[in-house]
Enzyme design. Structure first.
Site, PDB file in Angstrom:
ATOM      1  N   SER A 124      20.916  12.985  79.623  1.00  0.00           N
ATOM      2  CA  SER A 124      19.963  11.867  79.661  1.00  0.00           C
ATOM      3  C   SER A 124      19.284  11.691  78.306  1.00  0.00           C
ATOM      4  O   SER A 124      19.109  12.662  77.567  1.00  0.00           O
ATOM      5  CB  SER A 124      18.899  12.153  80.728  1.00  0.00           C
ATOM      6  OG  SER A 124      17.817  11.249  80.624  1.00  0.00           O
ATOM      7  N   TYR A 148      12.207  17.502  84.368  1.00  0.00           N
ATOM      8  CA  TYR A 148      13.541  16.892  84.590  1.00  0.00           C
ATOM      9  C   TYR A 148      14.309  16.881  83.271  1.00  0.00           C
ATOM     10  O   TYR A 148      15.437  17.364  83.193  1.00  0.00           O
ATOM     11  CB  TYR A 148      13.395  15.469  85.138  1.00  0.00           C
ATOM     12  CG  TYR A 148      14.622  14.632  84.893  1.00  0.00           C
ATOM     13  CD1 TYR A 148      14.674  13.742  83.825  1.00  0.00           C
ATOM     14  CD2 TYR A 148      15.752  14.765  85.697  1.00  0.00           C
ATOM     15  CE1 TYR A 148      15.816  13.005  83.570  1.00  0.00           C
ATOM     16  CE2 TYR A 148      16.890  14.028  85.444  1.00  0.00           C
ATOM     17  CZ  TYR A 148      16.921  13.148  84.382  1.00  0.00           C
ATOM     18  OH  TYR A 148      18.057  12.426  84.121  1.00  0.00           O
ATOM     19  N   LYS A 152      17.863  19.034  81.784  1.00  0.00           N
ATOM     20  CA  LYS A 152      19.032  18.436  81.113  1.00  0.00           C
ATOM     21  C   LYS A 152      19.264  19.125  79.762  1.00  0.00           C
ATOM     22  O   LYS A 152      20.391  19.468  79.409  1.00  0.00           O
ATOM     23  CB  LYS A 152      18.827  16.933  80.923  1.00  0.00           C
ATOM     24  CG  LYS A 152      18.800  16.134  82.220  1.00  0.00           C
ATOM     25  CD  LYS A 152      20.139  16.183  82.957  1.00  0.00           C
ATOM     26  CE  LYS A 152      20.161  15.265  84.168  1.00  0.00           C
ATOM     27  NZ  LYS A 152      21.444  15.327  84.899  1.00  0.00           N
TER      28      LYS A 152
HETATM   29  C1  WQD Z   1      11.239   1.926  82.550  1.00  0.00           C
HETATM   30  C2  WQD Z   1      10.036   1.150  82.026  1.00  0.00           C
HETATM   31  C3  WQD Z   1       7.936   2.151  82.638  1.00  0.00           C
HETATM   32  C4  WQD Z   1       8.391   1.453  86.953  1.00  0.00           C
HETATM   33  C5  WQD Z   1      13.565   7.457  83.533  1.00  0.00           C
HETATM   34  C6  WQD Z   1      14.021   8.833  83.130  1.00  0.00           C
HETATM   35  C7  WQD Z   1      15.424   8.763  82.606  1.00  0.00           C
HETATM   36  C8  WQD Z   1      16.295   8.156  83.660  1.00  0.00           C
HETATM   37  C9  WQD Z   1      15.814   6.739  83.938  1.00  0.00           C
HETATM   38  C10 WQD Z   1      17.327   9.605  85.230  1.00  0.00           C
HETATM   39  C11 WQD Z   1       8.937   2.072  81.487  1.00  0.00           C
HETATM   40  C12 WQD Z   1       8.091   0.795  83.293  1.00  0.00           C
HETATM   41  C13 WQD Z   1       8.622   1.496  85.584  1.00  0.00           C
HETATM   42  C14 WQD Z   1       7.322   0.670  87.454  1.00  0.00           C
HETATM   43  C15 WQD Z   1       6.777   0.005  85.216  1.00  0.00           C
HETATM   44  N1  WQD Z   1      16.267   8.919  84.830  1.00  0.00           N
HETATM   45  N2  WQD Z   1       7.823   0.779  84.738  1.00  0.00           N
HETATM   46  N3  WQD Z   1       6.551  -0.021  86.556  1.00  0.00           N
HETATM   47  O1  WQD Z   1      10.989   6.163  82.632  1.00  0.00           O
HETATM   48  O2  WQD Z   1      12.468   4.868  80.995  1.00  0.00           O
HETATM   49  O3  WQD Z   1      13.483   6.649  82.399  1.00  0.00           O
HETATM   50  O4  WQD Z   1      14.469   6.878  84.445  1.00  0.00           O
HETATM   51  O5  WQD Z   1      18.392   9.702  84.713  1.00  0.00           O
HETATM   52  O6  WQD Z   1      15.877  10.059  82.310  1.00  0.00           O
HETATM   53  O7  WQD Z   1      13.179   9.292  82.069  1.00  0.00           O
HETATM   54  O8  WQD Z   1      12.748   4.534  83.458  1.00  0.00           O
HETATM   55  O9  WQD Z   1      12.704   2.677  85.074  1.00  0.00           O
HETATM   56  O10 WQD Z   1      11.015   4.553  85.343  1.00  0.00           O
HETATM   57  O11 WQD Z   1      10.759   2.926  83.455  1.00  0.00           O
HETATM   58  O12 WQD Z   1       6.058  -0.641  84.414  1.00  0.00           O
HETATM   59  O13 WQD Z   1       7.048   0.581  88.695  1.00  0.00           O
HETATM   60  O14 WQD Z   1       9.444   0.435  83.107  1.00  0.00           O
HETATM   61  O15 WQD Z   1       6.604   2.349  82.164  1.00  0.00           O
HETATM   62  O16 WQD Z   1       8.333   1.416  80.378  1.00  0.00           O
HETATM   63  P1  WQD Z   1      12.299   5.555  82.305  1.00  0.00           P
HETATM   64  P2  WQD Z   1      11.806   3.675  84.433  1.00  0.00           P
END
Ligand code: WQD
Length: 341
Positions: A124, A148, A152
């Site tokens: 990741s 998490y 990885k």
């Molecule tokens: C994306 C953007 C949030 C939800 C994580 C893990 C990564 C992978 C993918 C597993 C950010 C914003 C999100 C919400 C929001 N996981 N957001 N409201 O955190 O980049 O990555 O998930 O493989 O390893 O780190 O993904 O989709 O959670 O967030 O504003 O309800 O959307 O702040 O900027 P992230 P995400």
């Protein structure tokens, strides 16, 4: 050529199984359904019109793992199985280390015992932590901001040490950015159990009126519009990257890391607009406080993947949103018809 796919009924695992079958590989799949549903098996077979063996098994069950290796000819392993919720990993770190790291140790020990020394590992972009600059290259410093991501990175280090101890191993570490979207058929996609942690499944449920409002976690980041910027990649492009990595490890030995991203960063507000255009639905949102552990901006430099894997992501944000919405609509039609989701 027969490939063992651990976690093969999950979001990325099921899409990769479809592409493996389409490419003519025999596959053997195992999963414990902790974050997936048995229906994924039938739907993968329906999409490809191909059959394959499935075992309901747990990564931590050494005897079950032995059974799979004694009963099947396995040429390589694509290893998806693992817990993957960032927030949950902060709350129950021991479970994440035990399951993800401990389970991978059992898998590697069993692979070595049966002389199966080729692996594509589901890593990741979380291993880059909060990068000093973007876009991110594979040779950037590695650090993590949550358990998490630490699992990885630990597994990447374990696999490097394994190769140093036995140069017959051939391993590709695939560092995913933000996978979204779904197969065109709408039969498989991202449908997490419970309230989604990730942006796209949450947006899709707000558009489908299953959830009332999206909370945007902060609009005061040093980014183009103040909201978080990420490299969203279509799950089918990501899956095709696994096929390319598999071809690579069958020809070489060693351990190499590859970014699987588009190289384009989109903000939360841009994703919301793209989804509204693709679905024709309004996505209600409100600005909420920043989420602990979030970083402002993250997107890939995938030049190495293009050069060494001959792989490039080809699907754009519009298609990712259209396919996500198509899957949600398919799920709704199944529910209406009383069919299993
Ligand atoms: C994306 C953007 C949030 C939800 C994580 C893990 C990564 C992978 C993918 C597993 C950010 C914003 C999100 C919400 C929001 N996981 N957001 N409201 O955190 O980049 O990555 O998930 O493989 O390893 O780190 O993904 O989709 O959670 O967030 O504003 O309800 O959307 O702040 O900027 P992230 P995400």
């Amino acid at each position: 050529m027969s490939i063992l796919v651990t976690g093969g009924t999950g979001y990325i695992g099921s899409h990769t199984c479809v592409e493996l079958l389409n490419a003519g590989y025999e596959i053997i799949v195992f999963d414990n359904f902790i974050n997936s549903k048995p229906e994924a098996i039938q739907r993968t077979k329906q999409i490809t019109n191909k059959d394959f063996k499935f075992y309901k098994a747990d990564l931590l069950d050494r005897s079950a793992m032995e059974q799979i290796f004694t009963k099947n000819q396995i040429d390589a392993v694509i290893h998806f199985a693992g817990l993957k919720a960032v927030g949950e990993s902060v709350e129950i770190p021991l479970r994440y280390y035990h399951n993800n790291v401990g389970g991978t140790l059992i898998l590697c020990e069993t692979m070595a015992k049966y002389n199966v020394k080729r692996m594509v590992f589901s890593s990741s972009a979380a291993v880059y932590g909060n990068p000093a600059t973007v876009p991110i290259r594979e040779d950037f410093p590695l650090s993590t901001t949550n358990p998490y991501g630490s699992t990885k990175l630990m597994i990447e280090n374990i696999l490097r040490d394994l190769y140093i101890s036995d140069p017959e191993w051939s391993i590709a570490l695939l560092r995913y950015f933000n996978p979204i979207g779904a197969h065109k058929s709408g039969l498989i996609g991202e449908d997490p159990n419970g309230i989604p942690n990730n942006l796209m499944p949450y947006i899709a449920r707000v558009a489908a009126r299953k959830l009332e409002v999206l909370s945007i976690f902060g609009n005061d980041y040093p980014t183009k519009d103040g909201t978080g910027v990420r490299d969203y990649i279509h799950v089918v492009d990501l899956s095709l990257g696994h096929i390319k990595a598999l071809e690579k490890i069958m020809q070489t030995s060693g351990v190499e890391a590859y970014n699987l991203g588009t190289g384009i960063g989109y903000s939360v507000l841009e994703v919301i607009s793209a989804f509204e255009a693709a679905s024709g639905q309004k996505v209600n949102y409100k600005i909420a406080p920043r989420r602990a552990g979030d970083i402002p901006e993250c997107y890939a430099d995938s030049v190495k993947s293009k050069k060494e894997l001959d792989w490039v992501a080809s699907r754009d944000l519009k298609e990712m949103c259209e396919d996500s919405w198509g899957y949600i609509n398919k799920l709704a039609s199944f529910k209406k018809a009383g069919r299993p989701l």
